[in-house]
Motif scaffolding. Structure first.
Motif, PDB file in Angstrom:
ATOM      1  N   ASN A  54       0.907  -1.125  -0.006  1.00  0.00           N
ATOM      2  CA  ASN A  54      -0.027  -0.082  -0.087  1.00  0.00           C
ATOM      3  C   ASN A  54       0.997   1.197  -0.165  1.00  0.00           C
ATOM      4  O   ASN A  54       1.591   1.493   1.162  1.00  0.00           O
ATOM      5  N   ALA A  57       0.775   4.285   2.633  1.00  0.00           N
ATOM      6  CA  ALA A  57       0.944   4.262   4.123  1.00  0.00           C
ATOM      7  C   ALA A  57       2.618   4.351   4.487  1.00  0.00           C
ATOM      8  O   ALA A  57       3.342   3.724   3.562  1.00  0.00           O
ATOM      9  N   GLN A  61       4.191  -3.189   6.742  1.00  0.00           N
ATOM     10  CA  GLN A  61       3.351  -4.009   5.903  1.00  0.00           C
ATOM     11  C   GLN A  61       3.887  -5.450   5.828  1.00  0.00           C
ATOM     12  O   GLN A  61       5.043  -5.902   6.005  1.00  0.00           O
TER      13      GLN A  61
END
Lengths: 553, 505
Positions: A54, A57, A61
């Motif tokens: 993503n 962000a 992750q």
């Protein structure tokens, strides 16, 4: 995907399983096939990381966290953010390439060779994904041993000297780092990087400024040896010259990246005050490395030493980018880590291919190779240009961003860094001229065979990547940028931190940064960028992309 | 009171089993046919050590005191009974191959190994000084004979004689210390001594308390000899070099672990209130052992001698943790922060370290015994050149054990060192830890040299090595699993070590 939370573990486990499978093989060709299959699987798995990432962000992750040694609060804790995201596929790709370039040159003891390569793969990926500092240390050491053995067993004449030197230098650094990690553990009661980083960011980590400097140095010296930063670089030429080609590829392509990565991961976020206080001497060392490495590369009669010293020079760039404390310079550094991985790995492969044919690294033995090996010469020029930072190729983007960051922080840094680009162009072009161009005079070079399909595949992969990373840099940068911005947060709000006096950034820099960098940043990394589409073949020039990256969708 | 409860015998079941099998071997050896005498005795010894291993489980089910408080099955005793019996099992397995290769197949070798284990069992289980002394003597006398077992080799005989003479001196010191303790406190029971010295009992005109430091010093000499701490280490290199390789493996591991247990019981439990007196003894011995051991090991070309000096250095590392134990607990309580540890953690560190040390050293000596060949011809560093590719399995195993001795992560040695150094750091022994860290770095050099020879040098002469037998494979499996298990899942053993430490005092 369903297995996303175990993806990183799978990437680490695949080469280890491959190592087990190797034990069952009997022949050299069986061993290299098994190694190829498992490294390819690991690479394919690691490609999932950028696709599933993503970009909006800045946190970690693909996180997985398991309790491991409760009495010491040690966890198996892995994840990636923008800083480490691309380093994982780079590692797995270069391991595949390492298997391919050793296809013919390693016949004897092939099983041991590929076993070490697979262990190295797992160790290197582990370093980039560890979020538990203890785990980080384990993988750090785990990547050291196979590399030392690769050099020591499969290297050239002075391999034992080089392997021992490499091992002792890195070991000295990692002992310091372990001391730092344990000290930090005694202060915080945890090895959890995310938690310590939160403590540091919220100002809850109470470390005296003197202690912070010591801790910073404990980590920094370990990483500086790995980079290698200027006075710590003497192990590198020896290690490279003696290492087998695959060893050089992974050493230059991945292992050196562990240095700047470690600085980004530990030194800057955990000890911002100390980083700022020591930035000037570090920048000076980085700049010395850029110029010194370039000049020494220029006078090398040995091609592999030439490329090795060019690494010293290019890695100096990366350090300068990190310690400009600008988001743009930092992004440039992360990007340059990838570039250097691709380009320098390519250069070492080129040298290795010449060595396989002529069994010498001496520059004077070559000349006019283009006549005998035209396809090879084409790739040679492409990769040399990528290393020299020719626009449209990958090296340019990284060096441009770093220089931008350098000019933002202090003009003099930018000027010296830019002159390093010129030096690198000089020695790389000189090398190309001495090797590729001109009359083919040495009769031994008359009958050289041009590169075969396997070698073309290897060079085309790297060359294509160099081109793609030069043309489509926003695809990569938009995933790096949020983490880079987060990394710079403590450096943009100096008031929140108690700095040793004299270490305050000059206000006009911050202002200039705000005025100049902010709109540029907005273009490179729009805050809510949707997932980028596939790369179009007819991409505009990188400069146009830099200016209007957001417009691609 | 003539009534002896049966459970007392259950509590010394491993010792009984080992004694019975040792005696059985001696009885069977005479009538057995010469052809298969060695194999028969070896099988019996193997059976005996397996039975003793099973007996350890039984013993562990019945914790408590035996024989009117002379012997105690606590967690410490259970932990070390397992360690000693496993080490014995490994040595017996090794000896089966080794003795055949040397043409020394005799039953009494196995019997002596089992008897040595009996002595060590009593050393770790006894809580009374005279019983401890008897255990020490049983194990010592067995090892004196074992050290000289290669009768035709002058070095072996020399080793046995040196070991006997110096060893006798050392045990005499220990015994004299016991006498002074008895004079000072009126008891030889560990607990009673602890109570006595804590209360500073005075007896008659002479205050008993004034005898205690002298007694501590004398007992320290005796035990320092056993664990080969500087300056009582001079016997170690000669004996390790001269003794048959499996015996060296035994001498370097189990008796040292047992002696460290005695160290714990005597100094940490009985003489705890005198810790400020023995702290400097331990501190100095630790510093000297680490440094002298590692420096001397750097110069060795004989692998057995090198490992002898390395074992001196390792004794020094363990003594670092002992020095940490001596630091006054009130100081420890002032340590703030979440990482502050109870003093019991130092004991756990020692226990873990010893288990790691036994596993990796036994493994290393097992490989050396495997390569040694007839009359131990091949024990020089040069002989190991190029072995890595001719004997991949044994060489890789040796490399693993050496990496563990260095303290490379994911091996037992790493966590051993980590726990010991942390215990010392929590006791604020920063200087000692720095010396220990520098020593670890120094030690890496000579361990790595062996790996460099094995894998990176061309082989000079063709060292013949037997194909790995089943026994050797089993030994390797035990040691490799132990080294990796302790290195990857240290929590399992550490939990038990913590419990043992917690209930010790």
């Amino acid at each position: 995907m369903v297995f996303d939370h175990r993806l990183i573990s799978l990437i680490i486990a695949t080469p280890l399983l491959g190592g087990l499978a190797l034990l069952a093989t009997r022949t050299a060709s069986g061993a290299r096939r098994v190694a190829l299959v498992f490294t390819l699987i690991a690479f394919a798995l690691s490609l999932r990381l950028p696709f599933g990432f993503n970009s909006g962000a800045d946190g970690m992750q693909f996180v997985q966290r398991l309790s491991w040694i409760p009495s010491f609060h040690i966890h198996y804790y892995v994840g990636v953010d923008g800083l480490s995201l691309w380093l994982v596929p780079l590692t797995t790709l270069l391991t595949v390439i390492g298997v391919l370039v050793s296809w013919k040159s390693v016949g004897e003891r092939a099983r041991t060779f590929y076993l070490l390569l697979l262990l190295l793969d797992a160790g290197m990926v582990g370093v980039f994904v560890s979020l538990d500092m203890f785990l980080f240390y384990l993988f750090w050491e785990a990547s050291l041993v196979p590399m030392a053995l690769l050099i020591g067993i499969f290297g050239h004449e002075r391999r034992i000297y080089a392997a021992v030197k490499f091992f002792l230098y890195t070991m000295a650094g990692s002992v310091l780092m372990l001391a730092g990690i344990l000290w930090l553990y005694n202060l915080t009661g945890t090895f959890d990087w995310v938690r310590i980083q939160h403590l540091a960011a919220s100002g809850a980590l109470h470390i005296g400024s003197a202690t912070a400097i010591w801790l910073f140095l404990a980590f920094f010296i370990a990483f500086a040896i790995k980079v290698p930063l200027f006075p710590f670089h003497t192990w590198l030429p020896d290690a490279h010259v003696e290492a087998p080609t695959a060893g050089s590829v992974l050493l230059a392509g991945v292992l050196l990246k562990m240095g700047p990565y470690g600085m980004l991961r530990f030194c800057l976020p955990l000890f911002p005050g100390a980083a700022r206080a020591l930035a000037t001497p570090i920048l000076i060392l980085g700049l010395i490395g850029i110029i010194y490495g370039g000049l020494v590369a220029f006078v090398q009669p040995n091609m592999k030493k030439l490329v090795a010293y060019s690494s010293v020079s290019h890695m100096g760039f990366i350090i300068v980018g990190v310690f400009t404390f600008t988001s743009i310079g930092l992004q440039g550094s992360v990007y340059q880590m990838l570039n250097h991985g691709v380009s320098t790995a390519g250069l070492f492969i080129l040298v290795g291919m010449l060595y396989e044919r002529r069994h010498t690294f001496e520059l004077k033995e070559y000349g006019g190779i283009a006549t005998a090996m035209p396809v090879f010469a084409g790739f040679f020029v492409l990769l040399v240009m990528s290393s020299a930072g020719l626009p449209l190729l990958n090296g340019f983007v990284g060096e441009f961003l770093i220089s931008l960051g350098a000019f933002l922080s202090r003009h003099v840094i930018g000027i010296v860094a830019i002159s390093g680009v010129i030096v690198s162009a000089i020695y790389l072009l000189y090398w190309t001229k001495a090797t590729i161009w001109g009359e083919l005079q040495n009769p031994k070079n008359q009958g050289l065979k041009d590169i075969n399909a396997r070698e073309r595949l290897v060079l085309a992969t790297l060359g294509g990547l160099a081109l793609a990373m030069g043309l489509a840099s926003p695809l990569f940068l938009n995933k790096i940028a949020p983490s880079a911005n987060a990394e710079m947060r403590p450096f943009q709000a100096p008031a929140a931190f108690a700095l040793p006096s004299g270490a305050m950034p000059r206000p006009e820099i911050a202002l200039r940064q705000a005025r100049f960098a902010a709109p540029l940043m907005a273009h490179i990394s729009p805050p809510s960028l949707p997932k980028p589409g596939p790369l179009h073949p007819g991409s505009p020039s990188p400069a146009a992309r830099l200016a209007g990256a957001g417009g691609e969708q | 009171m003539n009534f002896v409860p049966g459970v007392w015998y259950v509590r010394i079941l491993p010792e009984i089993v080992l004694t019975v099998f040792g005696a059985l071997i001696l009885l069977v050896e005479g009538p057995a046919r010469a052809g298969n005498r060695g194999r028969l005795c070896g099988a019996l010894a193997l059976l005996g050590s397996l039975a003793a291993f099973a007996a350890c489980f039984v013993q562990a089910r019945y914790p408590g005191e035996a024989f009117s408080g002379l012997f105690r099955v606590d967690r410490l005793a259970i932990y070390f009974h397992f360690l000693i019996v496993l080490a014995t099992l490994v040595v017996v397995l090794l000896a089966m191959d080794y003795l055949r290769a040397q043409h020394y197949e005799r039953g009494e070798f196995y019997a002596l190994v089992l008897f040595a284990a009996v002595g060590m069992g009593f050393m770790v289980g006894s809580v009374e000084l005279v019983m401890i002394f008897i255990g020490l003597e049983i194990s010592s006398i067995s090892s004196y004979i074992l050290a000289g077992y290669r009768r035709n080799a002058p070095r072996s005989t020399e080793a046995a004689l040196k070991y006997l003479l110096l060893g006798s001196f050392a045990t005499a010191f220990f015994l004299y210390g016991i006498a002074l303790i008895y004079g000072g406190t009126g008891s030889t029971m560990i607990d009673a001594i602890a109570r006595g010295v804590a209360g500073k009992i005075s007896m008659g005109g002479l205050t008993g308390a004034s005898l205690i430091p002298a007694a501590a010093g004398l007992m320290f000499v005796g035990l320092a000899f056993k664990v080969s701490a500087v300056p009582f280490q001079v016997w170690t290199p000669d004996v390790y070099e001269g003794a048959p390789a499996p015996v060296t493996g035994l001498l370097a591991t189990a008796p040292k672990a047992a002696a460290f247990v005695v160290f714990l019981r005597v100094f940490y439990v009985a003489l705890n209130s005198y810790s400020h007196d023995w702290f400097w003894l331990v501190w100095t011995a630790s510093l000297l052992s680490m440094t002298a051991g590692n420096l001397a090991a750097l110069l060795q070309n004989n692998i057995k001698r090198m490992l002898a000096y390395s074992s001196i250095a390792h004794a020094g590392y363990v003594l670092v943790a002992f020095a940490a134990l001596a630091v006054n607990p009130t100081v420890l309580q002032s340590v703030s922060g979440p990482a502050a540890l109870l003093p019991g953690h130092g004991v756990a560190a020692i226990l873990f370290y010893l288990a790691a040390y036994v596993a990796m050293n036994l493994g290393a000596f097992a490989v050396i015994a495997h390569f040694a060949h007839r009359n131990e011809r091949y024990v020089e560093l040069n002989d190991y050149a190029g072995l890595g590719f001719r004997f991949p399995f044994a060489s890789a195993a040796l490399a693993l054990f050496l990496l563990s001795l260095i303290g490379v992560p994911l091996t037992a040695g790493f966590f051993g060192k980590l726990y010991v150094f942390r215990a010392a750091l929590d006791a604020h022994l920063v200087g000692l830890v720095i010396v220990a860290l520098l020593n670890s770095a120094l030690a890496a050099f000579y361990y790595l040299r062996v790996i460099v020879y094995m894998y990176m040098r061309p082989s000079g002469q063709e060292v013949p090595a037997p194909a790995p037998s089943g026994a050797f494979r089993l030994v390797m499996a035990i040691c490799i699993i132990a080294v990796l298990w302790l290195g990857i899942f240290p929590e399992t053993i550490l939990g038990f070590a913590h419990a043992a430490a917690y209930h010790l005092r």
